[in-house]
Design a protein around this motif. Structure first.
Motif, mmCIF file in Angstrom:
data_model
loop_
_atom_site.group_PDB
_atom_site.id
_atom_site.type_symbol
_atom_site.label_atom_id
_atom_site.label_comp_id
_atom_site.label_asym_id
_atom_site.label_seq_id
_atom_site.Cartn_x
_atom_site.Cartn_y
_atom_site.Cartn_z
ATOM 1 N N SER A 43 0.836 -1.193 0.000
ATOM 2 C CA SER A 43 0.000 0.000 0.000
ATOM 3 C C SER A 43 0.872 1.243 0.000
ATOM 4 O O SER A 43 1.837 1.323 0.754
ATOM 5 N N PRO A 44 0.523 2.241 -0.823
ATOM 6 C CA PRO A 44 1.298 3.487 -0.850
ATOM 7 C C PRO A 44 0.868 4.478 0.222
ATOM 8 O O PRO A 44 1.453 5.561 0.317
ATOM 9 N N PRO A 87 -0.627 -9.003 5.905
ATOM 10 C CA PRO A 87 0.504 -8.105 5.589
ATOM 11 C C PRO A 87 1.222 -8.460 4.298
ATOM 12 O O PRO A 87 1.877 -7.599 3.700
ATOM 13 N N ASP A 88 1.113 -9.717 3.856
ATOM 14 C CA ASP A 88 1.838 -10.137 2.662
ATOM 15 C C ASP A 88 1.023 -9.984 1.381
ATOM 16 O O ASP A 88 1.575 -9.724 0.314
ATOM 17 N N THR A 89 -0.303 -10.129 1.488
ATOM 18 C CA THR A 89 -1.132 -10.110 0.286
ATOM 19 C C THR A 89 -2.038 -8.892 0.193
ATOM 20 O O THR A 89 -2.508 -8.547 -0.895
ATOM 21 N N GLY A 90 -2.335 -8.240 1.323
ATOM 22 C CA GLY A 90 -3.252 -7.123 1.327
ATOM 23 C C GLY A 90 -4.715 -7.530 1.365
ATOM 24 O O GLY A 90 -5.595 -6.665 1.377
ATOM 25 N N ALA A 91 -5.004 -8.824 1.421
ATOM 26 C CA ALA A 91 -6.389 -9.306 1.467
ATOM 27 C C ALA A 91 -6.898 -9.289 2.902
ATOM 28 O O ALA A 91 -6.166 -9.605 3.851
ATOM 29 N N LEU A 92 -8.161 -8.912 3.073
ATOM 30 C CA LEU A 92 -8.753 -8.921 4.406
ATOM 31 C C LEU A 92 -8.785 -10.326 4.974
ATOM 32 O O LEU A 92 -9.043 -11.302 4.260
ATOM 33 N N GLY A 93 -8.529 -10.421 6.282
ATOM 34 C CA GLY A 93 -8.595 -11.706 6.951
ATOM 35 C C GLY A 93 -10.008 -12.260 6.953
ATOM 36 O O GLY A 93 -10.994 -11.525 6.888
ATOM 37 N N ASP A 94 -10.101 -13.573 7.045
ATOM 38 C CA ASP A 94 -11.390 -14.257 7.034
ATOM 39 C C ASP A 94 -11.934 -14.336 8.456
ATOM 40 O O ASP A 94 -11.589 -15.226 9.222
ATOM 41 N N GLY A 95 -12.751 -13.359 8.848
ATOM 42 C CA GLY A 95 -13.356 -13.356 10.175
ATOM 43 C C GLY A 95 -12.640 -12.404 11.121
ATOM 44 O O GLY A 95 -11.517 -11.941 10.871
ATOM 45 N N ILE A 96 -13.292 -12.124 12.230
ATOM 46 C CA ILE A 96 -12.783 -11.130 13.169
ATOM 47 C C ILE A 96 -11.485 -11.564 13.827
ATOM 48 O O ILE A 96 -10.594 -10.742 14.055
ATOM 49 N N GLU A 97 -11.344 -12.862 14.140
ATOM 50 C CA GLU A 97 -10.109 -13.300 14.798
ATOM 51 C C GLU A 97 -8.904 -13.048 13.903
ATOM 52 O O GLU A 97 -7.871 -12.533 14.353
#
Length: 260
Positions: A12-13, A34-44
């Motif tokens: 991310s810039p 942090p490596d892919t920029g994709a949102l994590g799957d679920g709150i945990e």
């Protein structure tokens, strides 16, 4: 001198923090891998990633988690996800005698973003955890933190210190709220003259004058009065709460509630 702090610009810039002297304000901390920029799957997963981003953010600013003073956590649905909040917090800050403070709120986060963090940190100073006798959080945080010239409170509670519980009457809650805030400032070596800003949380906006009128009485000169933000929050037993940010960059004249 203000400088921007950046993370991994391959992902991310956008800047992740701003530093002014020893004070760092971190923001845009979300639960992406942090490596892919994709949102994590679920709150945990999103909380775990967000804590990792916060660690990287403060390290990019020249500090570490030991420099973090106050964290704000915004949840898309706090009522649903509240049980997930504290385990990663305790993992990130395992020493119960050396933790930042935090607050949590529900916010209108976009899409599948379930949590968003921002933080204050102070470089080059240890954390001093602050408490008020008889007024304790059930969460794993102190009532406030002093770091160098700065003091950051959590939401100060309207408890009667003699009972450890809030009175039923909202006016009595407001009375204890301001006395507890003053006690917290005093514990941190400060007083009302050191407050730079406040935030009022009221369950019913009709009760906001119980806070704003007292604030105005403490600071009768409107041109020099610290800003007091406010919002409707909570309910149940706790009807009024307040959060303050203070510093000793200016005068330290003691000012009691009776003076206002």
């Amino acid at each position: 001198m203000i400088t921007e702090v950046f993370g991994d610009q391959r992902v991310s810039p956008l800047p992740v923090a701003v530093r002014s002297g020893d004070l760092v304000r971190g923001f845009r901390i979300v639960g992406t891998d942090p490596d892919t920029g994709a949102l994590g799957d679920g709150i945990e997963a999103q909380l775990r990633f967000a804590h990792e981003h916060m660690r990287r953010s403060i390290e990019s600013a020249g500090g570490s988690r030991a420099n973090i003073a106050h964290v704000s956590m915004y949840f898309q649905d706090f009522a649903r996800d509240r049980e997930a909040m504290n385990p990663p917090w305790v993992e990130a800050f395992p020493d119960e005698d050396d933790r930042p403070t935090y607050k949590f709120l529900t916010a209108d986060l976009p899409g599948d973003m379930l949590v968003y963090l921002d933080y204050f940190a102070v470089l080059g100073h240890p954390r001093e955890m602050l408490s008020v006798d008889g007024v304790a959080h059930t969460n794993p945080i102190p009532m406030g933190v002093r770091m160098g010239p700065y003091l950051f409170s959590s939401r100060v509670l309207p408890y009667d210190p003699s009972t450890g519980r809030p009175p039923e009457d909202v006016r009595e809650q407001a009375e204890h709220l301001f006395r507890n805030t003053e006690a917290l400032l005093r514990t941190g070596g400060m007083d009302w003259s050191n407050v730079r800003q406040g935030r009022a949380f009221v369950a019913d906006l009709a009760n906001l004058p119980l806070v704003t009128d007292r604030w105005a009485a403490l600071y009768p000169d409107a041109s020099a009065r610290p800003v007091l933000h406010h919002l409707r929050y909570g309910g149940g037993a706790l009807q009024v709460m307040i959060e303050v940010l203070a510093s000793v960059e200016e005068g330290t004249r003691t000012r009691g509630l009776a003076d206002g």
